[in-house]
Design a protein around this motif. Structure first.
Motif: not given
Lengths: 376, 250
Positions: B79-80, B83-84, B86-87
């Protein structure tokens, strides 16, 4: 931005903020009062011991505290102590409960303390009116101003009957209070023995002063072997024993610490509840953050930021009230104590409490599904 | 074409629910988003549009199939890491804007930069630049409650472009807007695709958005059923800032 968001989230709902701050404030004041009482009690219990200049205390076996010395030490023990290598001085000290008969009738218990300060034993402190020289004059004693009503006196020159003798108030101390609520009555060693109808060499404690360079443990072991019917304690040991006796064996300290823990628990629950509900209210925003690619650590920092800000504001408000309570208690028989150390401890406790409180909110937000941003 | 795509779904299947309630929301969808192109993803409710958007945006993971972001496979990433991605690579625009009500327009844009570690004066300047780009240079300090729906969506657009993502995913960006504001937002997204050479995917069932599309992909029952392209030489309609036009007309 983390702190900005935390601050805005916190101040967005003013009512919830007030509830949070009241929770922290209540907790801080309760913990401060309880620990302040604990510290105040500790100071009262050990004040006399702390104001002696002894390296070692010779007490009767099992003497539980400063007030529990009895009058059982004999002059022979003093001579034996004086003959011990490394011992410089052995100063007698008399401490005993006695009856104070009030001038207008009735009586109350006091603790008579007989000392000769010139021998470097217990040096009376906080003498604000009168001098020790005046106490040494016939019938002279020193009492604390805060006990005038209990002792039925109005000031210097008043007389009363203490145990077997008559006394006259010649000096006054300020802030010398007794944990037992039996006021201390300071007088000379000889007069104390006379008032208590004891022999001229009866003693409660011997305060041992060592020669420069003498090894305290070595001297203590030597003294122990010579004094079979007495105990030899370091100042710290006797201090700790007195604290244990009054604070823990009586349950008073346990009650105070229990009260502090209860305050902490209540504060934690209130803060946890408000932080949790705040997080729930802002769940969509946290999901948006997650969708924007924020790490979970970033979101945790926002929640911890909220908790931290609550802690700082709550602590500041709580301390203002706590200091007010401390100030108001200064002339009471049980004054609260606030020290820089206690202030730091309280701050650490507040931050810890708020950090713990944030856990439920963090757990909630950890399970957040960023896909919920599409379902609004 | 595969080599050029900034975001690719390859034979994506997504099952939702479990047991008797299990449904297959996507049934082998393949889609490639190209830079400089505004793609519309249209279809009826329940056709799988939002599920596909979530998977393309690395918010959901596919049951099977593959998602490639700028050529990198995302399969099995924690998940992390997602998220990276995505950003770094993806900008989002949501139907309900999803602005932070306690933050100003400028702060709402800054936060997208902040989550990727862009802080301080440079981040503030970049956020301001993006807001000016969407015509909100005069509304920097306003909070969402003091902005119209169209303005809020433009703040969301500014937030999406602030991080210079390769692809912008928009979920029904015009659904909550009136025609004028909806047209403005679509024109803005079209301009961003062209001028900034980004790929823009707009999930919508609003037919008024069709003139802005370079490509329109139709999805039904979890499958892509049709795809159309704008004829060569036919540009998206140009929409000037309506607020300015209103002023000009007195």
């Amino acid at each position: 931005m983390i702190l900005t968001l935390a601050f805005r989230n916190l101040f967005h709902d003013r009512i919830r903020l007030v509830v949070t701050l009241v929770g922290i404030l209540f907790s801080i004041v309760l913990v401060a009062v309880q620990l302040g009482l604990y510290l105040g009690s500790s100071r009262m219990i050990t004040a006399n011991i702390d104001h002696t200049q002894a390296d070692l205390w010779i007490t009767t076996f099992g003497a539980k505290s400063f007030e529990d010395g009895g009058m059982l030490l004999k002059p022979g023990e003093r001579h034996q102590a004086l003959a011990t290598p490394g011992v410089d001085k052995v100063v007698p000290l008399v401490v005993s409960f006695a009856e104070w008969r009030k001038p207008s009738g009735g009586s109350t218990r006091v603790v008579v303390v007989g000392t000769d300060p010139e021998d470097e034993g217990l040096v009376p402190w906080a003498l604000k009116h009168g001098t020790w020289a005046e106490v040494k004059s016939p019938d002279g004693v020193a009492i604390d101003k805060s006990y005038f009503r209990d002792l039925d006196v109005t000031g210097i020159g008043d007389t009363a009957q203490v145990a077997a003798g008559r006394i006259r108030v010649k000096a006054l101390t300020e802030g010398v209070r007794s944990f037992t609520q039996s006021p201390y009555v300071y007088t000379t060693l000889a007069r104390a023995r006379h008032l208590l109808a004891q022999k001229s060499d009866a003693t409660s404690f011997y305060l041992v002063k060592l020669k420069p360079g003498a090894d305290i443990e070595h001297v203590r072991a030597d003294l122990k072997s010579r004094l079979e019917s007495a105990e030899v304690l370091t100042q710290k040991e006797f201090r700790d024993r007195s604290l244990r006796t009054w604070l823990f064996k009586t349950g008073a300290g346990v009650a105070l610490i229990g009260g502090a823990l209860l305050g902490l628990l209540v504060g934690t629950v209130i803060v946890a509840q408000t932080l949790y509900s705040s997080t729930k209210d802002h769940l969509n925003e946290f999901a948006t953050l997650r969708a924007l690619g924020s790490s979970s650590g970033y979101i945790h920092k926002v929640i911890l930021g909220q908790a931290g800000l609550s802690a700082v504001i709550g602590y500041a408000l709580g301390m203002i009230i706590a200091l007010g309570v401390v100030f108001a208690s200064r002339d009471t028989p049980l004054p609260l104590v606030m020290t820089p150390w206690l202030a730091v401890v309280l701050f650490a406790v507040t931050v810890f409490m708020c950090a713990i409180s944030a856990m439920s909110a963090i757990m909630k937000v950890t399970k957040i599904d960023p896909a919920m941003v599409f379902n609004r | 074409m595969t080599g050029e795509a900034v975001l690719e779904a390859i034979d994506v299947v997504k099952e939702l629910g479990s047991g008797a309630g299990k449904i297959t929301a996507l049934k082998g969808v393949s889609l490639a988003l190209m830079p400089g192109e505004l793609t519309l993803l249209m279809g009826p409710s329940g056709s799988g549009k939002t599920t596909l958007l979530s998977i393309l945006g690395c918010i959901m993971t596919p049951t099977s199939g593959m998602i490639r972001v700028t050529g990198h496979d995302t399969e099995g990433l924690p998940a992390e890491k997602l998220a990276a991605i995505r950003r770094e690579h993806i900008g989002f625009i949501f139907q309900s804007y999803n602005l932070f009500p306690t933050l100003s327009a400028l702060e709402n844009v800054r936060i997208a930069l902040d989550v990727r570690g862009d802080k301080g004066f440079k981040a503030a300047a970049r956020a301001e630049e993006c807001l000016r780009e969407v015509g909100l240079g005069h509304r920097l300090k306003n909070h969402p409650a003091n902005l119209s729906g169209g303005e809020q969506q433009r703040v969301a657009v500014a937030r999406a472009i602030a991080t210079s993502p390769s692809v912008i995913l928009a979920d029904e960006p015009t659904a909550a807007l009136d025609t004028e504001n909806g047209q403005q937002v679509m024109a803005l997204l079209s301009r961003i695709a062209k001028e900034q050479n980004r790929s823009v995917l707009v999930v919508t069932h609003d037919p008024r958005t069709l003139p802005f599309a370079d490509r329109t992909v139709y999805i039904e029952d979890g499958q892509i059923v049709r795809e159309t392209r704008r004829p060569e030489g036919l540009d998206a309609p140009e929409i000037t800032d309506l607020s300015k036009r209103r002023k000009a007309h007195g």
